[in-house]
Design an enzyme around this catalytic site. Structure first.
Site, PDB file in Angstrom:
ATOM      1  N   ASP A 193       0.892  -1.146   0.000  1.00 15.63           N
ATOM      2  CA  ASP A 193       0.000   0.000   0.000  1.00 15.63           C
ATOM      3  C   ASP A 193       0.938   1.205   0.000  1.00 15.63           C
ATOM      4  O   ASP A 193       2.145   1.075   0.212  1.00 15.63           O
ATOM      5  CB  ASP A 193      -0.932   0.015   1.202  1.00 15.63           C
ATOM      6  CG  ASP A 193      -2.103   0.971   0.951  1.00 15.63           C
ATOM      7  OD1 ASP A 193      -1.985   1.862   0.072  1.00 15.63           O
ATOM      8  OD2 ASP A 193      -3.138   0.843   1.628  1.00 15.63           O
TER       9      ASP A 193
HETATM   10  C1  BGC Z   1      -4.867   3.381   0.154  1.00 21.13           C
HETATM   11  C2  BGC Z   1      -4.884   2.442  -1.033  1.00 21.13           C
HETATM   12  C3  BGC Z   1      -4.689   3.241  -2.290  1.00 21.13           C
HETATM   13  C4  BGC Z   1      -3.377   4.003  -2.191  1.00 21.13           C
HETATM   14  C5  BGC Z   1      -3.042   4.824  -3.410  1.00 21.13           C
HETATM   15  C6  BGC Z   1      -3.654   4.283   0.156  1.00 21.13           C
HETATM   16  O1  BGC Z   1      -3.792   5.267   1.120  1.00 21.13           O
HETATM   17  O2  BGC Z   1      -4.926   2.642   1.342  1.00 21.13           O
HETATM   18  O3  BGC Z   1      -6.079   1.723  -1.067  1.00 21.13           O
HETATM   19  O4  BGC Z   1      -4.737   2.395  -3.398  1.00 21.13           O
HETATM   20  O5  BGC Z   1      -3.442   4.875  -1.085  1.00 21.13           O
HETATM   21  O6  BGC Z   1      -3.869   5.926  -3.514  1.00 21.13           O
END
Ligand code: BGC
Length: 746
Positions: free
Chosen positions: A269
């Site tokens: 993530d």
């Molecule tokens: C989220 C993800 C997301 C990523 C990119 C993170 O804060 O948990 O689900 O895909 O950011 O935006």
């Protein structure tokens, strides 16, 4: 007549000349040759790359891209959120919207709504549509769908997930992934694993039994990998048994890549990596979104300092870590490239087509759940009332904004108010706001500048003047109201909605409520309203779909993908106090174990307010008696269960029939019942159909911690044909004649 002939001759001469002058065909190296097998291409590319080039391939060069290998012509990979549409563009190195004018999309309903359709065919279309738009927008990896299990109604991201039941989430995620990936765009199933709350999500350590992992929290991920063939998986921020999930030896090495045979890439993530050694050894393939020291501090353009960048390179150079670890990651990234940006056969994609709009509307219409309908409150056919009051901010608020990374910039978003005005005629609709929230913000609550008392006074006046009132409330993706990064503080409706509703109902008892949310809310006014709809963040066609259902143009067929409890304490996660939710001293014990959602309510006999699988229709259905093809089965057999379903009302309608199973004398605690299959049927008035459902006998097994496998016990099992988890229409008993244990990974 002469000229064309002369012209043709000239063209022929030109072609001949250019053919003879054409340079020799460029030699194609094996890694670029489509005719070579995938693994040959991967090994060839790998062999040509320097260690530095390999390192570059496995971490970000910008917020949403990796650089590929420019010297070899291996393209950049572009990522985008996900999961309800293709997110707007961002600037290279920070979280600012880039402000492009060609980055709008179709906003599809949130995944809770998709789950509520109980319609896997729609999930395929949904995945395909987002994949088409992603492709048109030059994206290679879409960051979704999310399949974390709905464990508590407070969790800020439940709206992005597919409900509380592993069978439902599994059956919906597989077609979503397949639909998307047929476009040459990778789905990235997230967040592996146990991101079941947003509070303290970056660091909370989850302790949960193997059995709950296997029976509740893993199945949708496993199905996405093994049946959906997903090409990417995203790690979650939290820890599991003391180790960050993104580079968790057990989760990634042993289960995902070992047992399940996942051959795609494991992606962080954004900022979920914390350690070079663990990232290198524990199966992490691409690092995105880190600052320079995990999540704790940052500077701009820090990409070289990522755990899988310079620090990893240095450890390889010093011999502390073997280069083979890097090669294994690069192989996977190259495989992802061959499947996406190096796949010359992939379609070009499409964007904002009439089919996309129609699909967004259909998913919304099929996902809206009619929870309560006394005295025929709904549908409200055009012409029935002269004055319809529409009250509540959610009738006009843009609900594709906010909520965190799933935010979208749709080209069009039809609000419920506009949908209703178009359906009934503007002259029949009286609108007032009733309550107001501030602008959405990811990290704090911004109050509204409007005076709450005067909004209430006006709402009461409008309610009294109208023939019927439709209240549009719920949550709204503001901070702590269904938003990434934090949980809700309670199940209560925010912004004074409960008090407001009481006053509106006092002024006009003919009031119906539409809750828009991705989570269960308290309903202290429930006995005072005859009509109640659970709606969702519905995206571009929110208003059109809502008006179609309210007016009766569409017959509702959504079913609840999660339980609505009477009180928060009735929910399994909350029953066990703070150790279970939200955790104490950074650790949380999932004391509810396998009894999540309706499994908890049914087993403990705690009546829910609205059960999992519940959803009414404007028509009625009669279920016939269920029969199985045999009475006795052996492990490995398939049970065929059949019964008739009749539409006994006067409208065409769809009904999701559900089959739950329970074991009579299990040697361990088992839930009172568990969903094993469902089918959505479509029937004309008076029509009767034979419904046939197949249930693999092995799916009746439980995970046996003692033997580390799935144990199917010789016993009597009951199969319940039901309209919801609390509404069983027919039960049939069968016998399994032999006990069998199947080790995991088999
Ligand atoms: C989220 C993800 C997301 C990523 C990119 C993170 O804060 O948990 O689900 O895909 O950011 O935006």
């Amino acid at each position: 007549m002469k000229r064309p002939i002369r012209h043709l001759a000239a063209v022929a001469a030109l072609l001949l000349a250019s053919a003879s002058a054409a340079p020799a065909q460029k030699p194609v190296p094996p890694y670029l040759d489509d005719n070579q097998p995938e693994e040959v291409r991967i090994e060839d590319a790998l062999r040509r790359m320097t260690t530095e080039e390999k390192i570059a391939l496995i971490h970000a060069q910008s917020k949403f891209s990796t650089p590929g290998c420019p010297r070899l012509g291996i393209p950049e990979l572009w990522f985008s959120d996900g999961p309800h549409g293709v997110r707007m563009e961002f600037t290279w190195d920070d979280w600012q919207h880039a402000g492009w004018t060609n980055d709008s999309c179709t906003a599809y309903p949130a995944l809770t709504c998709l789950a509520a359709t109980f319609n896997p065919a729609l999930a395929f279309e949904y995945g395909n549509a987002v994949g088409e738009e992603a492709r048109f927008r030059r994206k290679d990896v879409m960051l979704g769908p999310g399949v974390n299990i709905y464990r508590t109604p407070l969790s800020g991201r439940n709206f992005e997930y597919m409900g509380e039941d592993p069978c439902l989430a599994s059956r919906m995620v597989v077609p979503y992934v397949r639909g998307m990936q047929q476009n040459g765009v990778a789905a990235c199933v997230k967040h592996f694993a146990l991101n079941n709350q947003e509070h303290n999500r970056d660091h909370v350590n989850v302790e949960v039994s193997d059995r709950a992992l296997r029976e509740i929290y893993f199945p949708a991920f496993q199905a996405a990998v093994q049946e959906g063939g997903v090409w990417a998986v995203m790690g979650s921020y939290n820890k599991f048994r003391g180790q960050y999930c993104t580079h968790n030896d057990y989760l990634v090495n042993r289960v995902l890549k070992g047992e399940w045979g996942f051959d795609g890439v494991m992606i962080t993530d954004w900022g979920s990596a914390h350690d070079t050694d663990e990232a290198a050894r524990n199966g992490l393939d691409i690092e995105m979104g880190s600052w320079t020291n995990g999540l704790t501090w940052g500077r701009s353009a820090a990409y070289d300092s990522y755990y899988l960048a310079q620090p990893f390179l240095e450890k390889i150079r010093s011999g502390e870590l073997p280069e083979s670890l890097l090669d294994e990651k690069v192989r996977r990234v190259l495989r992802l490239c061959l499947r996406t940006n190096m796949n010359r056969q992939r379609p070009f994609g499409r964007k904002l087509t009439p089919e996309h709009t129609a699909l967004a509307r259909q998913v919304a219409e099929e996902g809206i759940v009619l929870l309560k309908n006394e005295g025929g409150f709904f549908p409200i056919e055009p012409g029935r009332y002269a004055k319809i009051a529409v009250i509540g901010e959610n009738a006009v608020k843009r609900l594709t904004e906010g909520g965190g990374s799933s935010e979208l910039k749709p080209q069009e978003e039809v609000s419920p108010l506009r949908g209703l005005q178009e359906k009934y005629g503007k002259e029949h609709i009286l609108f007032t706001l009733g309550y107001a929230s501030g602008r959405p913000d990811y990290s704090r609550e911004l109050p509204s500048g409007l005076d709450a008392d005067s909004l209430v006074r006006e709402a009461v006046r409008v309610a009294a003047e109208a023939d019927v009132v439709l209240f549009f409330g719920g949550l709204n993706k503001n901070y702590r109201q269904d938003c990434e990064g934090e949980d809700r503080l309670s199940m209560a409706l925010p912004f004074g909605q409960d008090e407001l509703l009481d006053k509106i109902i006092d002024a006009n008892p003919r009031t119906g409520v539409v809750i828009i949310s991705g989570n269960a809310v308290d309903m202290p006014w429930i006995d005072r309203v005859d009509g109640l709809i659970q709606s969702w963040y519905l995206g571009s066609q929110a208003g059109t779909a809502t008006a179609a259902v309210i007016s009766g143009e569409a017959n509702p067929s959504g079913k609840m993908p999660f339980t609505i409890p009477m009180r928060l304490e009735d929910n399994s996660a909350h029953h066990f106090g703070p150790e279970s939710y939200p955790g104490v001293d950074g650790t949380q014990q999932y004391k509810d174990d396998i009894l999540v959602g309706y499994r908890w309510h049914d087993t403990q006999r705690i009546p829910p307010r609205f059960a999992f699988g519940h959803g009414l229709s404007y028509t009625t259905f009669k279920y016939g008696k269920a029969r199985t093809d045999r009475a006795d089965y052996l492990p490995g057999d398939t049970i065929t269960l059949a019964f008739t379903l009749r539409n006994t009302g006067s409208r065409p309608g769809k009904e999701t029939v559900q089959v739950y199973a329970s074991q009579q004398h299990p040697s361990v605690l088992r839930p009172a019942k568990e969903l094993k299959a469902f089918r959505k049927m479509n029937l004309q008035p008076g029509e009767e159909q034979m419904v046939e459902v197949q249930i693999p006998v092995n799916s009746l097994a439980f995970y046996d911690e003692a033997s580390g496998g799935w144990k199917l016990e010789a016993d009597t099992y009951r199969l319940h044909v039901a309209a919801s988890s609390a509404d069983v229409r027919s039960t049939v008993a069968i016998k399994v004649k032999q006990t069998q244990v199947t080790p995991v990974g088999k």
